[in-house]
Design an enzyme around this catalytic site. Structure first.
Site, PDB file in Angstrom:
ATOM      1  N   LYS A   1       0.903  -1.277  -0.043  1.00 39.64           N
ATOM      2  CA  LYS A   1       0.077   0.007  -0.077  1.00 39.64           C
ATOM      3  C   LYS A   1       0.611   1.182   0.079  1.00 39.64           C
ATOM      4  CE  LYS A   1      -3.810  -2.432   2.449  1.00 39.64           C
ATOM      5  NZ  LYS A   1      -4.300  -2.519   3.723  1.00 39.64           N
TER       6      LYS A   1
ATOM      7  N   PHE B 221     -15.503   2.602   7.172  1.00 41.01           N
ATOM      8  CA  PHE B 221     -14.061   2.879   6.899  1.00 41.01           C
ATOM      9  C   PHE B 221     -13.729   2.697   5.319  1.00 41.01           C
ATOM     10  CE2 PHE B 221     -13.702  -1.577   8.346  1.00 41.01           C
ATOM     11  CZ  PHE B 221     -13.358  -2.309   7.138  1.00 41.01           C
TER      12      PHE B 221
ATOM     13  N   ARG C 256      -1.035 -14.634   3.898  1.00 42.09           N
ATOM     14  CA  ARG C 256      -1.528 -14.248   4.995  1.00 42.09           C
ATOM     15  C   ARG C 256      -0.853 -14.063   6.258  1.00 42.09           C
ATOM     16  NH1 ARG C 256      -5.872 -10.830   3.936  1.00 42.09           N
ATOM     17  NH2 ARG C 256      -6.517 -11.192   6.234  1.00 42.09           N
TER      18      ARG C 256
ATOM     19  N   THR D 276      -5.109  -8.385  10.520  1.00 42.61           N
ATOM     20  CA  THR D 276      -5.262  -7.101   9.808  1.00 42.61           C
ATOM     21  C   THR D 276      -4.831  -6.027  10.805  1.00 42.61           C
ATOM     22  OG1 THR D 276      -7.094  -8.184   8.833  1.00 42.61           O
ATOM     23  CG2 THR D 276      -7.384  -5.729   8.993  1.00 42.61           C
TER      24      THR D 276
ATOM     25  N   ARG E  92       3.364  -6.658   9.153  1.00 38.63           N
ATOM     26  CA  ARG E  92       2.413  -5.625   9.581  1.00 38.63           C
ATOM     27  C   ARG E  92       2.953  -5.926  11.314  1.00 38.63           C
ATOM     28  NH1 ARG E  92      -3.560  -7.622   7.440  1.00 38.63           N
ATOM     29  NH2 ARG E  92      -3.532  -6.269   5.434  1.00 38.63           N
TER      30      ARG E  92
ATOM     31  N   GLU F 119      -8.959 -10.575  -7.990  1.00 36.33           N
ATOM     32  CA  GLU F 119      -7.856  -9.379  -7.788  1.00 36.33           C
ATOM     33  C   GLU F 119      -7.056  -9.633  -8.855  1.00 36.33           C
ATOM     34  OE1 GLU F 119      -6.632  -9.959  -3.473  1.00 36.33           O
ATOM     35  OE2 GLU F 119      -8.409  -9.582  -2.866  1.00 36.33           O
TER      36      GLU F 119
HETATM   37  P1  DAT Z   1      -7.093  -7.549   5.340  1.00 38.23           P
HETATM   38  O1  DAT Z   1      -6.174  -6.414   4.884  1.00 38.23           O
HETATM   39  O2  DAT Z   1      -6.232  -8.163   6.661  1.00 38.23           O
HETATM   40  O3  DAT Z   1      -7.377  -8.415   4.269  1.00 38.23           O
HETATM   41  P2  DAT Z   1      -9.923  -6.775   5.648  1.00 38.23           P
HETATM   42  O4  DAT Z   1     -10.046  -7.439   4.078  1.00 38.23           O
HETATM   43  O5  DAT Z   1     -10.804  -7.112   6.709  1.00 38.23           O
HETATM   44  O6  DAT Z   1      -8.557  -6.792   6.131  1.00 38.23           O
HETATM   45  O7  DAT Z   1     -10.079  -5.063   5.476  1.00 38.23           O
HETATM   46  C1  DAT Z   1      -9.306  -4.420   4.358  1.00 38.23           C
HETATM   47  C2  DAT Z   1      -8.450  -3.239   5.025  1.00 38.23           C
HETATM   48  O8  DAT Z   1      -9.613  -2.443   5.396  1.00 38.23           O
HETATM   49  C3  DAT Z   1      -7.452  -3.513   6.039  1.00 38.23           C
HETATM   50  O9  DAT Z   1      -6.318  -3.931   5.731  1.00 38.23           O
HETATM   51  C4  DAT Z   1      -7.457  -2.308   6.576  1.00 38.23           C
HETATM   52  C5  DAT Z   1      -8.999  -1.578   6.514  1.00 38.23           C
HETATM   53  N1  DAT Z   1      -9.741  -1.921   7.698  1.00 38.23           N
HETATM   54  C6  DAT Z   1     -10.086  -2.990   8.210  1.00 38.23           C
HETATM   55  N2  DAT Z   1     -10.752  -3.112   9.315  1.00 38.23           N
HETATM   56  C7  DAT Z   1     -10.737  -1.653   9.569  1.00 38.23           C
HETATM   57  C8  DAT Z   1     -10.942  -0.758  10.786  1.00 38.23           C
HETATM   58  N3  DAT Z   1     -11.595  -1.424  11.663  1.00 38.23           N
HETATM   59  N4  DAT Z   1     -10.757   0.294  10.764  1.00 38.23           N
HETATM   60  C9  DAT Z   1     -10.122   1.195   9.965  1.00 38.23           C
HETATM   61  N5  DAT Z   1      -9.672   0.520   8.632  1.00 38.23           N
HETATM   62  C10 DAT Z   1     -10.018  -0.904   8.550  1.00 38.23           C
HETATM   63 MG    MG Z   2      -8.996  -8.784   2.923  1.00 35.92          MG
END
Ligand code: DAT
Ligand code: MG
Length: 152
Positions: free
Chosen positions: A11, A59, A88, A94, A105, A129
Site C-alpha cells: 500500500k 472505513f 496471509r 489485519t 504488519r 483480484e
Molecule cells: P485484510 O487487509 O487483513 O484482508 P480486511 O480485508 O478485513 O483486512 O480489510 C481490508 C482493509 O481495510 C484492512 O487492511 C485495513 C482496513 N480496515 C479493516 N478494518 C478496519 C477498521 N476497523 N478500521 C479501519 N480500517 C480497517
Molecule cells: Mg482482506
C-alpha cells in the site's frame, strides 16, 4: 491463462516508507515465484472494486482514499505451494495489535488503517483480484532455479 497465485499489494505507506524491498524479500526468500509486479496509482474505480466486499463498512471511503492517495502502490502476484494461506501469515493479522511480531504488519505497522500491505484471503478473492489488477499477458511463466527443492 489461470494462475493459482495470490495477489499482494504494498500500500502507499509501504512505498512511502521505502519498505518495498524488505516486503518483496519475505516472499522471495520463502521460495515463492514472482509472477508479476508493477507500481501504479490505482483509480478510484479500481480501488472500490478491489474492496467491494467492504463497501458497507464505515472505513470504506477512507480506505479508498488512502489507496488512491497518489503515492503509488506495488501490485504483485506470487505463486507456489499454499501461497494464499502462507501469504496471509507473512503479512500478519489485519489489526497490527494482533499481528505476529514476525509478520510484515507485526514488524512495521501499528495502525489498522495504515497496515502496509494487502494479501488475498481466498482462492476466489485471488482470482478476482489478479483479473482486476493484471492482464493475462503480464503474468510470467517460468520456473525459478530452486523451485523443485522448495516446492517439493
Ligand atoms: P485484510 O487487509 O487483513 O484482508 P480486511 O480485508 O478485513 O483486512 O480489510 C481490508 C482493509 O481495510 C484492512 O487492511 C485495513 C482496513 N480496515 C479493516 N478494518 C478496519 C477498521 N476497523 N478500521 C479501519 N480500517 C480497517
Ligand atoms: Mg482482506
Amino acid at each position: 491463462k489461470t494462475i493459482a497465485g495470490e495477489k499482494g499489494t504494498i500500500k502507499p505507506d509501504g512505498v512511502s516508507r521505502q519498505l518495498v524491498g524488505k516486503i518483496v524479500s519475505r516472499f522471495e526468500e520463502r521460495g515463492y515465484k514472482l509472477v508479476a509486479i508493477k507500481s501504479l496509482t490505482p483509480s478510484p474505480a479500481l480501488a472500490k472494486e478491489h474492496y467491494s466486499d467492504l463497501a458497507s463498512r464505515p472505513f470504506y471511503a477512507g480506505l479508498v482514499k488512502y489507496i488512491t492517495s497518489g503515492t503509488p502502490v506495488v501490485a504483485m502476484v506470487w505463486e507456489g505451494k499454499d501461497v494464499i494461506r502462507q501469504g496471509r501469515r507473512i503479512v500478519g493479522a489485519t489489526n497490527p495489535l494482533e499481528s505476529d511480531p514476525g509478520s510484515v504488519r507485526g514488524q512495521y505497522a501499528v495502525s489498522v488503517g495504515r497496515n502496509l500491505i494487502h494479501a488475498s484471503d481466498s482462492f476466489d478473492a485471488a482470482t478476482k483480484e489478479i483479473g482486476l489488477w493484471f492482464d493475462s499477458a503480464e503474468l510470467a511463466e517460468y520456473e525459478p532455479t530452486a523451485w523443485g527443492w522448495v516446492m517439493a
